[in-house]
Structures are given as C-alpha cells and as structure tokens.
Scaffold this active site. Structure first.
Site, PDB file in Angstrom:
ATOM      1  N   ARG A 149     -20.607 -16.924 -36.542  1.00  0.00           N
ATOM      2  CA  ARG A 149     -22.038 -17.087 -36.840  1.00  0.00           C
ATOM      3  C   ARG A 149     -22.307 -16.840 -38.329  1.00  0.00           C
ATOM      4  NH1 ARG A 149     -22.160 -13.467 -39.563  1.00  0.00           N
ATOM      5  NH2 ARG A 149     -22.337 -11.243 -39.159  1.00  0.00           N
ATOM      6  N   HIS A 173     -30.173  -7.025 -43.305  1.00  0.00           N
ATOM      7  CA  HIS A 173     -30.397  -5.568 -43.238  1.00  0.00           C
ATOM      8  C   HIS A 173     -31.700  -5.263 -42.497  1.00  0.00           C
ATOM      9  CE1 HIS A 173     -26.989  -3.977 -45.523  1.00  0.00           C
ATOM     10  NE2 HIS A 173     -27.062  -5.084 -46.247  1.00  0.00           N
ATOM     11  N   ASP A 217     -31.660  -5.884 -38.920  1.00  0.00           N
ATOM     12  CA  ASP A 217     -31.326  -5.681 -37.494  1.00  0.00           C
ATOM     13  C   ASP A 217     -31.362  -4.205 -37.109  1.00  0.00           C
ATOM     14  OD1 ASP A 217     -28.951  -5.135 -38.874  1.00  0.00           O
ATOM     15  OD2 ASP A 217     -27.649  -6.142 -37.434  1.00  0.00           O
ATOM     16  N   GLY A 234     -12.267 -10.881 -40.459  1.00  0.00           N
ATOM     17  CA  GLY A 234     -12.851  -9.987 -41.454  1.00  0.00           C
ATOM     18  C   GLY A 234     -13.517 -10.721 -42.597  1.00  0.00           C
ATOM     19  N   GLY A 246     -16.674 -11.910 -42.567  1.00  0.00           N
ATOM     20  CA  GLY A 246     -18.130 -11.837 -42.511  1.00  0.00           C
ATOM     21  C   GLY A 246     -18.747 -12.928 -41.640  1.00  0.00           C
ATOM     22  N   SER A 292     -18.057 -13.117 -38.366  1.00  0.00           N
ATOM     23  CA  SER A 292     -18.064 -12.519 -37.033  1.00  0.00           C
ATOM     24  C   SER A 292     -16.988 -13.040 -36.087  1.00  0.00           C
ATOM     25  CB  SER A 292     -19.447 -12.667 -36.397  1.00  0.00           C
ATOM     26  OG  SER A 292     -19.622 -11.583 -35.547  1.00  0.00           O
ATOM     27  N   SER A 293     -15.763 -13.011 -36.578  1.00  0.00           N
ATOM     28  CA  SER A 293     -14.648 -13.307 -35.676  1.00  0.00           C
ATOM     29  C   SER A 293     -14.578 -12.252 -34.581  1.00  0.00           C
ATOM     30  CB  SER A 293     -13.331 -13.361 -36.450  1.00  0.00           C
ATOM     31  OG  SER A 293     -12.966 -12.087 -36.925  1.00  0.00           O
ATOM     32  N   ASP A 335     -24.794 -10.365 -34.060  1.00  0.00           N
ATOM     33  CA  ASP A 335     -23.596 -11.202 -33.955  1.00  0.00           C
ATOM     34  C   ASP A 335     -23.387 -11.696 -32.531  1.00  0.00           C
ATOM     35  OD1 ASP A 335     -23.420 -10.336 -36.501  1.00  0.00           O
ATOM     36  OD2 ASP A 335     -21.503  -9.289 -36.303  1.00  0.00           O
TER      37      ASP A 335
HETATM   38  P1  ADP Z   1     -15.613 -10.298 -38.914  1.00  0.00           P
HETATM   39  O1  ADP Z   1     -16.251 -10.068 -37.584  1.00  0.00           O
HETATM   40  O2  ADP Z   1     -16.590 -10.478 -40.006  1.00  0.00           O
HETATM   41  O3  ADP Z   1     -14.602 -11.393 -38.896  1.00  0.00           O
HETATM   42  P2  ADP Z   1     -14.602  -7.674 -38.356  1.00  0.00           P
HETATM   43  O4  ADP Z   1     -13.873  -6.672 -39.178  1.00  0.00           O
HETATM   44  O5  ADP Z   1     -15.850  -7.260 -37.665  1.00  0.00           O
HETATM   45  O6  ADP Z   1     -14.834  -8.951 -39.274  1.00  0.00           O
HETATM   46  O7  ADP Z   1     -13.633  -8.211 -37.202  1.00  0.00           O
HETATM   47  C1  ADP Z   1     -12.353  -8.687 -37.515  1.00  0.00           C
HETATM   48  C2  ADP Z   1     -11.349  -8.118 -36.529  1.00  0.00           C
HETATM   49  O8  ADP Z   1     -11.488  -8.791 -35.244  1.00  0.00           O
HETATM   50  C3  ADP Z   1      -9.926  -8.404 -36.938  1.00  0.00           C
HETATM   51  O9  ADP Z   1      -9.469  -7.434 -37.866  1.00  0.00           O
HETATM   52  C4  ADP Z   1      -9.201  -8.312 -35.597  1.00  0.00           C
HETATM   53  O10 ADP Z   1      -9.037  -6.971 -35.213  1.00  0.00           O
HETATM   54  C5  ADP Z   1     -10.207  -8.939 -34.640  1.00  0.00           C
HETATM   55  N1  ADP Z   1      -9.944 -10.396 -34.521  1.00  0.00           N
HETATM   56  C6  ADP Z   1     -10.746 -11.408 -34.838  1.00  0.00           C
HETATM   57  N2  ADP Z   1     -10.144 -12.610 -34.632  1.00  0.00           N
HETATM   58  C7  ADP Z   1      -8.916 -12.351 -34.164  1.00  0.00           C
HETATM   59  C8  ADP Z   1      -7.778 -13.155 -33.789  1.00  0.00           C
HETATM   60  N3  ADP Z   1      -7.825 -14.486 -33.848  1.00  0.00           N
HETATM   61  N4  ADP Z   1      -6.664 -12.512 -33.383  1.00  0.00           N
HETATM   62  C9  ADP Z   1      -6.606 -11.175 -33.306  1.00  0.00           C
HETATM   63  N5  ADP Z   1      -7.633 -10.361 -33.662  1.00  0.00           N
HETATM   64  C10 ADP Z   1      -8.771 -10.929 -34.090  1.00  0.00           C
HETATM   65 MG    MG Z   2     -17.416  -8.419 -37.023  1.00  0.00          MG
END
Ligand code: ADP
Ligand code: MG
Length: 419
Positions: free
Chosen positions: A52, A59, A61, A148, A150, A152-153, A198
């Site tokens: 997303r 800032h 939420d 990581g 930003g 929201s993986s 998110d």
């Molecule tokens: P963002 O949400 O902005 O990408 P975050 O630090 O909140 O950053 O989340 C990233 C974390 O989510 C990664 O460090 C990992 O632990 C987990 N993650 C996300 N995508 C994957 C993936 N494809 N495989 C394994 N872990 C993942």
């Molecule tokens: Mg995140």
C-alpha cells in the site's frame, strides 16, 4: 529483490513509463513454478495480497485521525498445498530470503523461529483462536514488494496468510476483524506497534479507488480515482532509515503529551480554538505538532472530497501543503525527500505533468508519492533522476501504479481425485 524490479522508469533504456515489475499474473506463475520445484507438486492454493501507499494523511493514524491510502500493484503471493499428516504444521519457504522455517503454530511458540516467519505464525495462531482449521501445509512466499521499503510488505504478508487460512478452512473472517487480527499479529508476534492503516488498505483496497480511513472508528469510504490517464508515482529516496524508529516513538509521545495539555482523548478531538487558547501553555514544538495533526486531518478529508469531484488543482495543492507541514511543523522530512518533492513541483509548473507530490510513510527517508499524468512520465523520469543523483549521490527508484484490488484468492482447488 533485484533493483531492476523497482526501476520501472529507467532512463535511456526505451522502457520509460513501462512497468518492469512482473504483473500479478506473471508473479503468480513464478510462485506456482517455484512451489513445484521446491515441494515437488503444484500448489492447490494461490493468494495475492498487495502493498500500500498513503496519498495523504500522515502521522494522523495514531492520533485517531484520517488517512487516504490505496493498495498498489506490487504483491506478496502465497502458493500452498496440504502436506501429509493432519496435525497443523507449517513448512514455509521465502523466495526473497531463500530461507525455510518449519513449526507447529498450535504448539507453544518456539524461541528460535526466524523474525520474518513470526508475521505468519502470529496470524495462524490468531485465526486458529477464531476456529479456522488447517492441517499440515507447505507454503511458498513470492513477492515483488521490497522488504522494509515502506510499502507494507509486512501487512501484505499478514493479510495473505489470513486469506490463505480462509481458503484452506472454508471459513471467511469479517473483513474488519481480519484487518485487526493482522495488526494484532504484527504487535504481539512481530513486536511492531503499527497503526491500523496498512492492514485496512491491504484488506479493503479496490481497483481504481482510494480508501478514506477513519482511524478512530475503523470506518472506510471508497474514493474513486477512475481516470486512466492519472498514475500514482512512487519514488524511493534510497536513503537508509536509521533514526526513524526513535523519532517515530518521539512523535507519538509528543502527540500524547499535547493531547493531555489540551484535555482531549486524542489530537483528533483538538480544534483550532483549543489550540489558540492553549498557545501559552504549550511549548512551540508541541504547538507545531498539533498544528500539523489538525491541518493534516482537514487536508485529508478535503482531498478525498476534491478527488471525487476531479478537482486536481486542489488535490495537488493539498499534497504540497501536507509535505510542507510534515517538513516544517512535524519535522519528519529529510533533504532527499524535500529535493524530490521540489523537483516534481518544478516539473509540474513547467509542463503540468505533476498534479501533486509529498513524502509518504514515517519520514526521514523512504518514499515520495506523486499523482502524475501518464503522458508526461518519460520526460519526468529523466528530469528527476539526474538532478537527484547529482545533488545526493543516490539513485532514486521509481515506479508507477494504479489503485489495486485488496488481498484475494487467485486459485482454490478442490482435493484431487483419490485424496
Ligand atoms: P515494510 O512493511 O515497510 O515492508 P516492515 O519492516 O514493516 O517493512 O516489514 C518487513 C518485514 O516483513 C521483513 O523484514 C520480513 O520480516 C517480513 N516480510 C515481508 N515480505 C516478506 C517475504 N517476501 N519473505 C519473508 N519475509 C517477509
Ligand atoms: Mg510494515
């Protein structure tokens, strides 16, 4: 993820304006192939869950305010199948990390579980509490979202897991409960005290729509962005975010302190006359923080309204105002974010290709989001890359997206014959 996947607009390659990241269909096919290579049979389930970006309302939420995020065309895809044995056990492989974890999410938590699998573990434990049942599962994570970055993986992974659990168990969760459960998994199992934006964006995202989210009530309102000529441009500053954790916590406690001074439950309740009356009691810094939150909430609601009316001049102006407020009152921007916004604004003045731009996310690096006209994209990429590199020594990473559909099942097959 290889850098090239972000570089949707790599200047001088003839690829300008075209997406180089695999589309969802291609990513799903890759997930399927990878699953088959890894586990030796095709997956029975495929689910997609987008990242997303927040267009405005930053800032706000954790101050119970408003945000206007959307799901993007970058995804976590889970490929999965039942494994022999009926007891719950997860064999999880992340293609991005090239790592595997195996554990039982109904037994007491293992201390040695890798941090990245805790997002999945947390969601599975919480859905189990809601009586969603699953046995032994083999699961592969494929993704074209930066980890990581930003975008929201983390929420994409959580919501993908909840969506998979729904498909496997044959039970659906209430969508609000699903988003809150995923947020709880991030708090309690991954140890990250995130807001609700998110997970709501990833669950409720709709093609061609943004989501006006009231973070106090959890209510969402779809805001159409249907003009196909408008694209959402995301530019990663490529700045390593080292200070952001501490600064984020500091802003949260400043906002809580200011709310206490103003005798309101949260800064969502603060009004301009409150602020004027308390002018002397509040430090200048807290005054600025409140000024940002009140004005940002107003801008966000207004932007949603003006967007529905197709008033792009005003939507753009509100985005620039949001950036200025984050920079000057909330003090969460950085020179690289400011430079990108300035370059985009200059280009907008020059040829009208940029509607508006601002920093997005916590700040101190991360990404800029802009609304742009498709026709000006190629020129725009060139006008940004070179000066940004000359002034910062950093290579910005750009890609464009349209508002995407939230998490959904791509495939859910019945048991094969003989099973
Ligand atoms: P963002 O949400 O902005 O990408 P975050 O630090 O909140 O950053 O989340 C990233 C974390 O989510 C990664 O460090 C990992 O632990 C987990 N993650 C996300 N995508 C994957 C993936 N494809 N495989 C394994 N872990 C993942
Ligand atoms: Mg995140």
């Amino acid at each position: 993820m290889p850098d090239g996947e972000w570089n949707a607009l790599s200047a001088g390659t003839g690829e300008e304006g075209r997406e180089s990241s695999p589309s969802l269909a291609v990513l799903a096919q890759q997930a399927e192939n990878h699953f088959e290579r890894h586990f030796g049979r095709p997956p029975r389930w495929l689910v997609a869950s987008p990242g997303r970006v927040n267009l405005i309302g930053e800032h706000t939420d954790y101050n119970d305010g408003f945000a206007l995020p959307m799901a993007i065309e970058r995804y976590v895809v889970l490929a999965a199948d039942q494994a022999p044995g009926g007891t719950p056990r997860i064999d999880l492989f992340s293609a991005a990390l090239n790592q595997q974890q195996t554990w039982c999410p109904t037994e007491p938590q293992k201390d040695d579980l890798e941090p990245w699998s805790r997002y999945v573990d947390g969601v599975l434990r919480l859905v189990w509490e809601r009586n969603l049942r699953f046995g032994a599962l083999d699961v592969l994570i494929a993704s074209n979202l930066p980890l990581g970055g930003g975008l929201s993986s983390s929420a994409a992974l959580e919501v993908a897991t909840a969506t998979l659990a729904e498909a496997v168990s044959g039970h659906t969760l209430d969508p609000v409960d699903k988003a809150l459960l995923c947020q709880q998994a991030e708090h309690d199992y991954a140890g990250v005290p995130c807001g609700i934006m998110d997970q709501f964006a990833v669950v409720f995202g709709q093609q061609d729509h943004l989501l006006l989210l009231d973070c106090r009530s959890g209510e969402t309102k779809l805001v159409p962005l249907t003009d196909p000529e408008i694209r959402v441009l995301i530019i990663d500053t490529n700045v390593a975010r080292q200070l952001s954790g501490g600064e984020y916590a500091a802003r949260r406690s400043e906002c809580a302190a200011a709310a206490k001074h103003l005798a309101v439950a949260s800064l969502r309740e603060a009004r301009w006359d409150h602020l004027r009356e308390q002018d002397d009691a509040l430090s200048h810094r807290l005054y600025q923080r409140v000024r940002h939150v009140i004005s940002e909430n107003e801008r966000t609601v207004r932007a949603a309204e003006r967007m529905s009316a197709g008033d792009w001049d005003e939507v753009g102006a509100l985005m620039y105002q949001s950036h200025a407020s984050l920079r000057d009152d909330f003090h969460v921007s950085c020179p690289e974010l400011d430079l990108l916004v300035e370059l985009l604004q200059q280009q907008g003045r020059r040829d009208g290709s940029v509607i508006g731009a601002r920093m997005t996310g916590g700040g101190f690096g991360g990404c800029v989001v802009a609304l742009v006209w498709q026709t000006g994209m190629a020129r725009l990429a060139q006008r940004i890359r070179q000066p940004y590199y000359e002034q910062t020594g950093l290579r910005p990473r750009l890609f464009t997206t349209r508002p995407a559909r939230g998490a959904h099942v791509l495939r859910s097959e019945l048991p094969r014959l003989g099973e």
